[in-house]
Scaffold this motif. Structure first.
Motif, PDB file in Angstrom:
ATOM      1  N   THR A 205      19.508 -19.826 -77.526  1.00 53.13           N
ATOM      2  CA  THR A 205      20.519 -19.870 -78.577  1.00 53.13           C
ATOM      3  C   THR A 205      20.720 -18.474 -79.152  1.00 53.13           C
ATOM      4  O   THR A 205      19.752 -17.787 -79.509  1.00 53.13           O
ATOM      5  CB  THR A 205      20.090 -20.837 -79.693  1.00 53.13           C
ATOM      6  OG1 THR A 205      19.878 -22.138 -79.122  1.00 53.13           O
ATOM      7  CG2 THR A 205      21.150 -20.925 -80.774  1.00 53.13           C
ATOM      8  N   LEU A 206      21.968 -18.062 -79.255  1.00 48.30           N
ATOM      9  CA  LEU A 206      22.307 -16.722 -79.734  1.00 48.30           C
ATOM     10  C   LEU A 206      23.336 -16.812 -80.863  1.00 48.30           C
ATOM     11  O   LEU A 206      24.076 -17.804 -80.964  1.00 48.30           O
ATOM     12  CB  LEU A 206      22.882 -15.884 -78.589  1.00 48.30           C
ATOM     13  CG  LEU A 206      21.931 -15.615 -77.411  1.00 48.30           C
ATOM     14  CD1 LEU A 206      22.705 -15.062 -76.229  1.00 48.30           C
ATOM     15  CD2 LEU A 206      20.834 -14.654 -77.828  1.00 48.30           C
ATOM     16  N   PRO A 207      23.372 -15.790 -81.746  1.00 47.90           N
ATOM     17  CA  PRO A 207      24.341 -15.808 -82.858  1.00 47.90           C
ATOM     18  C   PRO A 207      25.788 -15.977 -82.405  1.00 47.90           C
ATOM     19  O   PRO A 207      26.604 -16.587 -83.109  1.00 47.90           O
ATOM     20  CB  PRO A 207      24.135 -14.438 -83.523  1.00 47.90           C
ATOM     21  CG  PRO A 207      22.732 -14.071 -83.192  1.00 47.90           C
ATOM     22  CD  PRO A 207      22.487 -14.619 -81.829  1.00 47.90           C
ATOM     23  N   SER A 208      26.123 -15.456 -81.240  1.00 50.61           N
ATOM     24  CA  SER A 208      27.498 -15.547 -80.743  1.00 50.61           C
ATOM     25  C   SER A 208      27.876 -16.970 -80.339  1.00 50.61           C
ATOM     26  O   SER A 208      29.065 -17.297 -80.233  1.00 50.61           O
ATOM     27  CB  SER A 208      27.691 -14.633 -79.534  1.00 50.61           C
ATOM     28  OG  SER A 208      26.928 -15.108 -78.432  1.00 50.61           O
ATOM     29  N   GLY A 209      26.857 -17.799 -80.093  1.00 53.81           N
ATOM     30  CA  GLY A 209      27.125 -19.139 -79.606  1.00 53.81           C
ATOM     31  C   GLY A 209      27.417 -19.190 -78.113  1.00 53.81           C
ATOM     32  O   GLY A 209      27.622 -20.267 -77.550  1.00 53.81           O
ATOM     33  N   GLU A 211      26.594 -19.161 -74.257  1.00 52.33           N
ATOM     34  CA  GLU A 211      25.434 -19.648 -73.493  1.00 52.33           C
ATOM     35  C   GLU A 211      25.280 -18.872 -72.180  1.00 52.33           C
ATOM     36  O   GLU A 211      25.512 -19.396 -71.093  1.00 52.33           O
ATOM     37  CB  GLU A 211      25.595 -21.140 -73.225  1.00 52.33           C
ATOM     38  CG  GLU A 211      25.649 -21.978 -74.495  1.00 52.33           C
ATOM     39  CD  GLU A 211      25.771 -23.466 -74.214  1.00 52.33           C
ATOM     40  OE1 GLU A 211      26.199 -23.826 -73.087  1.00 52.33           O
ATOM     41  OE2 GLU A 211      25.426 -24.257 -75.106  1.00 52.33           O
ATOM     42  N   TYR A 212      24.885 -17.607 -72.298  1.00 54.91           N
ATOM     43  CA  TYR A 212      24.775 -16.786 -71.090  1.00 54.91           C
ATOM     44  C   TYR A 212      23.340 -16.378 -70.756  1.00 54.91           C
ATOM     45  O   TYR A 212      23.084 -15.875 -69.658  1.00 54.91           O
ATOM     46  CB  TYR A 212      25.659 -15.540 -71.192  1.00 54.91           C
ATOM     47  CG  TYR A 212      25.348 -14.617 -72.351  1.00 54.91           C
ATOM     48  CD1 TYR A 212      24.445 -13.574 -72.217  1.00 54.91           C
ATOM     49  CD2 TYR A 212      25.980 -14.773 -73.584  1.00 54.91           C
ATOM     50  CE1 TYR A 212      24.164 -12.708 -73.268  1.00 54.91           C
ATOM     51  CE2 TYR A 212      25.715 -13.918 -74.637  1.00 54.91           C
ATOM     52  CZ  TYR A 212      24.806 -12.901 -74.486  1.00 54.91           C
ATOM     53  OH  TYR A 212      24.532 -12.059 -75.534  1.00 54.91           O
ATOM     54  N   LEU A 213      22.409 -16.597 -71.674  1.00 54.38           N
ATOM     55  CA  LEU A 213      21.004 -16.305 -71.365  1.00 54.38           C
ATOM     56  C   LEU A 213      20.357 -17.595 -70.872  1.00 54.38           C
ATOM     57  O   LEU A 213      19.781 -18.367 -71.631  1.00 54.38           O
ATOM     58  CB  LEU A 213      20.273 -15.767 -72.594  1.00 54.38           C
ATOM     59  CG  LEU A 213      20.550 -14.315 -72.984  1.00 54.38           C
ATOM     60  CD1 LEU A 213      19.698 -13.911 -74.173  1.00 54.38           C
ATOM     61  CD2 LEU A 213      20.295 -13.371 -71.820  1.00 54.38           C
ATOM     62  N   ARG A 214      20.474 -17.815 -69.555  1.00 58.55           N
ATOM     63  CA  ARG A 214      20.009 -19.072 -68.964  1.00 58.55           C
ATOM     64  C   ARG A 214      18.806 -18.765 -68.047  1.00 58.55           C
ATOM     65  O   ARG A 214      18.921 -18.020 -67.095  1.00 58.55           O
ATOM     66  CB  ARG A 214      21.137 -19.740 -68.181  1.00 58.55           C
ATOM     67  CG  ARG A 214      22.389 -19.955 -69.038  1.00 58.55           C
ATOM     68  CD  ARG A 214      23.476 -20.698 -68.263  1.00 58.55           C
ATOM     69  NE  ARG A 214      23.970 -19.950 -67.121  1.00 58.55           N
ATOM     70  CZ  ARG A 214      24.945 -20.402 -66.299  1.00 58.55           C
ATOM     71  NH1 ARG A 214      25.489 -21.590 -66.530  1.00 58.55           N
ATOM     72  NH2 ARG A 214      25.354 -19.674 -65.284  1.00 58.55           N
ATOM     73  N   TYR A 215      17.680 -19.385 -68.386  1.00 57.96           N
ATOM     74  CA  TYR A 215      16.431 -19.144 -67.655  1.00 57.96           C
ATOM     75  C   TYR A 215      16.052 -20.347 -66.801  1.00 57.96           C
ATOM     76  O   TYR A 215      16.360 -21.491 -67.147  1.00 57.96           O
ATOM     77  CB  TYR A 215      15.288 -18.846 -68.633  1.00 57.96           C
ATOM     78  CG  TYR A 215      15.372 -17.499 -69.295  1.00 57.96           C
ATOM     79  CD1 TYR A 215      14.667 -16.401 -68.786  1.00 57.96           C
ATOM     80  CD2 TYR A 215      16.145 -17.313 -70.446  1.00 57.96           C
ATOM     81  CE1 TYR A 215      14.734 -15.161 -69.413  1.00 57.96           C
ATOM     82  CE2 TYR A 215      16.221 -16.074 -71.056  1.00 57.96           C
ATOM     83  CZ  TYR A 215      15.507 -15.002 -70.540  1.00 57.96           C
ATOM     84  OH  TYR A 215      15.598 -13.764 -71.149  1.00 57.96           O
ATOM     85  N   THR A 216      15.370 -20.055 -65.706  1.00 56.74           N
ATOM     86  CA  THR A 216      14.839 -21.103 -64.851  1.00 56.74           C
ATOM     87  C   THR A 216      13.517 -20.627 -64.254  1.00 56.74           C
ATOM     88  O   THR A 216      13.336 -19.414 -64.054  1.00 56.74           O
ATOM     89  CB  THR A 216      15.839 -21.458 -63.729  1.00 56.74           C
ATOM     90  OG1 THR A 216      15.316 -22.572 -62.983  1.00 56.74           O
ATOM     91  CG2 THR A 216      16.049 -20.291 -62.773  1.00 56.74           C
ATOM     92  N   PRO A 217      12.592 -21.536 -63.971  1.00 65.95           N
ATOM     93  CA  PRO A 217      11.391 -21.110 -63.230  1.00 65.95           C
ATOM     94  C   PRO A 217      11.802 -20.471 -61.908  1.00 65.95           C
ATOM     95  O   PRO A 217      12.826 -20.829 -61.325  1.00 65.95           O
ATOM     96  CB  PRO A 217      10.632 -22.426 -62.999  1.00 65.95           C
ATOM     97  CG  PRO A 217      11.088 -23.328 -64.101  1.00 65.95           C
ATOM     98  CD  PRO A 217      12.533 -22.968 -64.330  1.00 65.95           C
TER      99      PRO A 217
END
Length: 219
Positions: A205-209, A211-217
């Motif tokens: 979750t980022l202040p901009s709203g 959703e581009y920081l998406r992590y996966t194992p």
């Protein structure tokens, strides 16, 4: 100078292990070509010795290693004995070849010269170039260090891990990433596509709203 994604030149050269045609020497492997200003020089000796100790790790990853220095083959063979002694390893010869580039033809062709550091004859020294070439013979990474700064070959192992992973999976590796750590889902994938490929994906979750920081194992 070769740009990322371009085919690396298919040169012929004499080396400490005989004559080669570069593309044939690479075969179906990955390869790292790393250049040096000259034989019997201090920083270069520490670098080649480090590569001796790490060679098994590169081999596990299917990576061939080849050095380049602006001296002849016989000089390379003699210098190799010093390198092995400094590495603390026990072997008859270096586990990788050294290209003889006495006329600096490859150094010039591949943009390896350091104009700020010169030999006693006034010629520009060959800089510490690193080229990582894929099995498709295309340049995947290049780094150019000045002659006075030694390289970090542990970093090159980390880079190889990232390059080999991202070549086949739709992920990127974040800052300081190491083998086995979480990766980032490529922004070119829609949310639906991403969740289908990476059901364990989580989004920061980022202040901009956005959703581009998406992590996966690591896949």
């Amino acid at each position: 100078m070769v740009n990322l994604g371009e085919e690396f030149p298919n040169f012929t050269a004499s080396t400490s292990e005989g004559d080669i045609k570069f593309h044939e020497w690479i075969g179906d492997s990955w390869a790292i070509l790393f250049s040096h200003p000259a034989d019997y020089t201090p920083v270069c000796t520490t670098e080649l010795a480090k590569v001796v100790t790490l060679e098994p790790e590169f081999k596990k990853r299917g990576v061939k290693l080849i050095a380049l220095s602006c001296n002849d083959v016989e000089s390379h063979k003699g210098w190799g004995k010093d390198v092995i002694a400094f590495s603390g390893c026990s072997m008859e010869k270096l586990p990788y070849p050294i290209i003889a580039d006495e006329k600096r033809e490859l150094a010039v062709k591949l943009g390896m010269l350091d104009p700020d550091e010169r030999t006693k004859e006034g010629l520009p020294l060959t800089a510490r170039a690193v080229f990582i070439i894929g099995p498709d013979k295309k340049l995947k990474l290049s780094i150019l260090y000045p002659a006075t700064t030694g390289r970090n070959f542990n970093e090159l192992l980390r880079v190889i891990d990232s390059l080999q992973l991202t070549a086949t999976k739709k992920v990127a590796t974040p800052v300081d990433w190491k083998q086995g750590e979480p990766c980032m889902v490529l922004p070119t994938l829609s949310k639906e596509e991403a969740l289908k490929l990476f059901p364990q994906m989580n989004t920061k979750t980022l202040p901009s709203g956005k959703e581009y920081l998406r992590y996966t194992p690591q896949p």
